[in-house]
Design an enzyme around this catalytic site. Structure first.
Site, PDB file in Angstrom:
ATOM      1  N   LYS A  79       0.833  -1.213   0.000  1.00 27.17           N
ATOM      2  CA  LYS A  79       0.000   0.000   0.000  1.00 27.17           C
ATOM      3  C   LYS A  79       0.868   1.265   0.000  1.00 27.17           C
ATOM      4  O   LYS A  79       0.646   2.190  -0.786  1.00 27.17           O
ATOM      5  CB  LYS A  79      -0.944   0.012   1.222  1.00 27.17           C
ATOM      6  N   ARG A 114      -9.976   0.607   8.436  1.00 26.66           N
ATOM      7  CA  ARG A 114      -9.478  -0.728   8.751  1.00 26.66           C
ATOM      8  C   ARG A 114     -10.456  -1.535   9.562  1.00 26.66           C
ATOM      9  O   ARG A 114     -10.144  -2.671   9.956  1.00 26.66           O
ATOM     10  CB  ARG A 114      -8.222  -0.588   9.613  1.00 26.66           C
ATOM     11  N   ARG A 139      11.878  -5.512   4.918  1.00 28.50           N
ATOM     12  CA  ARG A 139      11.593  -4.094   4.639  1.00 28.50           C
ATOM     13  C   ARG A 139      12.501  -3.156   5.424  1.00 28.50           C
ATOM     14  O   ARG A 139      12.753  -3.321   6.600  1.00 28.50           O
ATOM     15  CB  ARG A 139      10.136  -3.774   4.989  1.00 28.50           C
ATOM     16  N   ARG A 156      11.293  -1.206  10.935  1.00 29.09           N
ATOM     17  CA  ARG A 156      10.205  -0.853  11.846  1.00 29.09           C
ATOM     18  C   ARG A 156      10.111  -1.847  12.995  1.00 29.09           C
ATOM     19  O   ARG A 156      10.268  -3.046  12.798  1.00 29.09           O
ATOM     20  CB  ARG A 156       8.877  -0.822  11.061  1.00 29.09           C
ATOM     21  N   ARG A 215      -0.209  -8.883  13.293  1.00 34.64           N
ATOM     22  CA  ARG A 215      -0.787  -7.872  12.393  1.00 34.64           C
ATOM     23  C   ARG A 215      -1.622  -8.540  11.300  1.00 34.64           C
ATOM     24  O   ARG A 215      -2.681  -8.039  10.915  1.00 34.64           O
ATOM     25  CB  ARG A 215       0.325  -7.019  11.773  1.00 34.64           C
TER      26      ARG A 215
HETATM   27  P1  AP5 Z   1       4.829  -1.616   1.810  1.00 36.85           P
HETATM   28  O1  AP5 Z   1       4.498  -0.779   0.623  1.00 36.85           O
HETATM   29  O2  AP5 Z   1       5.575  -0.988   2.926  1.00 36.85           O
HETATM   30  O3  AP5 Z   1       3.512  -2.365   2.345  1.00 36.85           O
HETATM   31  P2  AP5 Z   1       2.254  -1.807   3.131  1.00 36.85           P
HETATM   32  O4  AP5 Z   1       1.049  -2.495   2.583  1.00 36.85           O
HETATM   33  O5  AP5 Z   1       2.242  -0.306   3.137  1.00 36.85           O
HETATM   34  O6  AP5 Z   1       2.587  -2.404   4.555  1.00 36.85           O
HETATM   35  P3  AP5 Z   1       2.501  -1.763   6.008  1.00 36.85           P
HETATM   36  O7  AP5 Z   1       3.189  -2.770   6.906  1.00 36.85           O
HETATM   37  O8  AP5 Z   1       3.012  -0.369   6.062  1.00 36.85           O
HETATM   38  O9  AP5 Z   1       0.989  -1.785   6.249  1.00 36.85           O
HETATM   39  P4  AP5 Z   1       0.280  -1.848   7.569  1.00 36.85           P
HETATM   40  O10 AP5 Z   1      -1.108  -1.646   7.114  1.00 36.85           O
HETATM   41  O11 AP5 Z   1       0.506  -3.030   8.423  1.00 36.85           O
HETATM   42  O12 AP5 Z   1       0.987  -0.687   8.433  1.00 36.85           O
HETATM   43  P5  AP5 Z   1       0.563   0.789   8.783  1.00 36.85           P
HETATM   44  O13 AP5 Z   1       1.766   1.620   8.753  1.00 36.85           O
HETATM   45  O14 AP5 Z   1      -0.638   1.209   8.013  1.00 36.85           O
HETATM   46  O15 AP5 Z   1       5.642  -2.892   1.257  1.00 36.85           O
HETATM   47  C1  AP5 Z   1       6.148  -3.872   2.151  1.00 36.85           C
HETATM   48  C2  AP5 Z   1       7.529  -4.359   1.624  1.00 36.85           C
HETATM   49  O16 AP5 Z   1       7.318  -5.069   0.408  1.00 36.85           O
HETATM   50  C3  AP5 Z   1       8.511  -3.220   1.293  1.00 36.85           C
HETATM   51  O17 AP5 Z   1       9.797  -3.646   1.640  1.00 36.85           O
HETATM   52  C4  AP5 Z   1       8.373  -3.034  -0.232  1.00 36.85           C
HETATM   53  O18 AP5 Z   1       9.576  -2.542  -0.818  1.00 36.85           O
HETATM   54  C5  AP5 Z   1       8.045  -4.460  -0.690  1.00 36.85           C
HETATM   55  N1  AP5 Z   1       7.137  -4.498  -1.835  1.00 36.85           N
HETATM   56  C6  AP5 Z   1       6.065  -3.685  -2.082  1.00 36.85           C
HETATM   57  N2  AP5 Z   1       5.439  -4.046  -3.221  1.00 36.85           N
HETATM   58  C7  AP5 Z   1       6.125  -5.131  -3.709  1.00 36.85           C
HETATM   59  C8  AP5 Z   1       5.960  -5.970  -4.867  1.00 36.85           C
HETATM   60  N3  AP5 Z   1       4.955  -5.773  -5.750  1.00 36.85           N
HETATM   61  N4  AP5 Z   1       6.838  -6.993  -5.028  1.00 36.85           N
HETATM   62  C9  AP5 Z   1       7.847  -7.208  -4.139  1.00 36.85           C
HETATM   63  N5  AP5 Z   1       8.067  -6.444  -3.050  1.00 36.85           N
HETATM   64  C10 AP5 Z   1       7.204  -5.427  -2.822  1.00 36.85           C
HETATM   65  O19 AP5 Z   1       0.042   0.614  10.306  1.00 36.85           O
HETATM   66  C11 AP5 Z   1       0.952   0.360  11.357  1.00 36.85           C
HETATM   67  C12 AP5 Z   1       0.175   0.315  12.680  1.00 36.85           C
HETATM   68  O20 AP5 Z   1      -0.441   1.605  12.931  1.00 36.85           O
HETATM   69  C13 AP5 Z   1      -0.979  -0.687  12.755  1.00 36.85           C
HETATM   70  O21 AP5 Z   1      -0.537  -1.977  13.106  1.00 36.85           O
HETATM   71  C14 AP5 Z   1      -1.850  -0.045  13.841  1.00 36.85           C
HETATM   72  O22 AP5 Z   1      -1.331  -0.270  15.139  1.00 36.85           O
HETATM   73  C15 AP5 Z   1      -1.725   1.442  13.529  1.00 36.85           C
HETATM   74  N6  AP5 Z   1      -2.756   1.897  12.574  1.00 36.85           N
HETATM   75  C16 AP5 Z   1      -2.543   2.391  11.315  1.00 36.85           C
HETATM   76  N7  AP5 Z   1      -3.711   2.697  10.727  1.00 36.85           N
HETATM   77  C17 AP5 Z   1      -4.685   2.383  11.612  1.00 36.85           C
HETATM   78  C18 AP5 Z   1      -6.110   2.437  11.568  1.00 36.85           C
HETATM   79  N8  AP5 Z   1      -6.770   2.876  10.479  1.00 36.85           N
HETATM   80  N9  AP5 Z   1      -6.800   2.032  12.668  1.00 36.85           N
HETATM   81  C19 AP5 Z   1      -6.174   1.604  13.770  1.00 36.85           C
HETATM   82  N10 AP5 Z   1      -4.824   1.495  13.886  1.00 36.85           N
HETATM   83  C20 AP5 Z   1      -4.080   1.873  12.801  1.00 36.85           C
END
Ligand code: AP5
Length: 219
Positions: A15, A91, A130, A163, A174
């Site tokens: 994402k 979410r 990552r 991270r 997660r």
């Molecule tokens: P990346 O693009 O970083 O993936 P992502 O989907 O953004 O993963 P996140 O871990 O950031 O998502 P998340 O939803 O768990 O975390 P968030 O920060 O929102 O890609 C991942 C890796 O793969 C990278 O190394 C990239 O280079 C590689 N890659 C990408 N595409 C690829 C491809 N096509 N092929 C190969 N490799 C690839 O949330 C973190 C925390 O915040 C949550 O756990 C929660 O505690 C809190 N939080 C955030 N939002 C909310 C909410 N709405 N409600 C409640 N709590 C929340």
């Protein structure tokens, strides 16, 4: 009417990677709730301290806190007029209802919900490899998206970090939390004919091309 695009997908689906590309291509503001929480954490704000415990365990920050934070961000002039790309929000079904109410208040709408589908074993491999820029949040991976200079962000020269919540036990939680709380949104948006599924196991450029095609078809 301002258009909002909701990027849906499990942790590690890509994402953040795709949001960076799409927001540039579509000239849309990128709002990542995870990035906002992490910024608050770095600045040790009240919100950051509250979110810290939940994020470290891979749990969701409570809906009322998250909804209020998003309402505050979305009601600013840039998004009220130009819309945004939402990454990591909503979410939960409660957040999806809250978003609908917020958009009604500002006269905006969800244009479409691209769902980046990736199976769990691939997610674990991606997240364990990552590296993230602590300044601009750009994600990297040694195989699929290496930085130009090892360990350094292409955009601002900051040293990349891993991270806290990418440790194996937290990643597993997660993914479980996603399956229980967020996966139901696939049906929720499918029923509104807003969902567009994209194969997230393809290489990054191909995923971007599929996403752009799907989004532009709705514009
Ligand atoms: P990346 O693009 O970083 O993936 P992502 O989907 O953004 O993963 P996140 O871990 O950031 O998502 P998340 O939803 O768990 O975390 P968030 O920060 O929102 O890609 C991942 C890796 O793969 C990278 O190394 C990239 O280079 C590689 N890659 C990408 N595409 C690829 C491809 N096509 N092929 C190969 N490799 C690839 O949330 C973190 C925390 O915040 C949550 O756990 C929660 O505690 C809190 N939080 C955030 N939002 C909310 C909410 N709405 N409600 C409640 N709590 C929340």
């Amino acid at each position: 009417m301002a258009n909002f695009i909701v990027l849906l997908g499990p942790p590690g689906a890509g994402k953040g990677t795709q949001a960076e590309i799409l927001s540039e291509n579509l000239n849309l503001v990128h709002i990542s709730t995870g990035d906002i929480f992490r910024e608050n954490l770095r600045n040790e704000t009240e919100l950051g301290l509250l979110a810290k415990g939940y994020m470290a365990k891979g749990e969701l920050v409570p809906d009322d806190v998250t909804n209020e934070m998003v309402r505050d961000r979305i009601s600013r002039e840039d998004t009220r007029e130009g819309g945004a790309l939402l990454d990591g929000y909503p979410r939960t079904p409660d957040q999806a209802q809250a978003l609908a109410a917020m958009l009604e208040d500002i006269g905006g709408k969800v244009l479409c919900v691209p769902y980046i589908a990736v199976p769990a074993p691939v997610l674990v491999e991606r997240l364990s490899g990552r590296w993230t820029c602590p300044v601009c949040s750009t994600p990297y991976h040694p195989v699929s998206k290496p930085p130009k200079v090892a360990g350094i962000c292409d955009h601002d020269g900051a040293a990349l970090v891993q991270r806290e919540d990418d440790k194996p036990a937290t990643v597993k939680n997660r993914i479980d939390v996603y399956m229980e709380n967020t996966a139901p949104l696939i049906d929720f948006y499918q029923n509104q004919h807003l969902l567009v599924e994209v194969d997230g196991t393809q290489d990054i450029d191909q995923v971007s091309a599929d996403l752009l095609r799907a989004i532009k078809a709705r514009m």
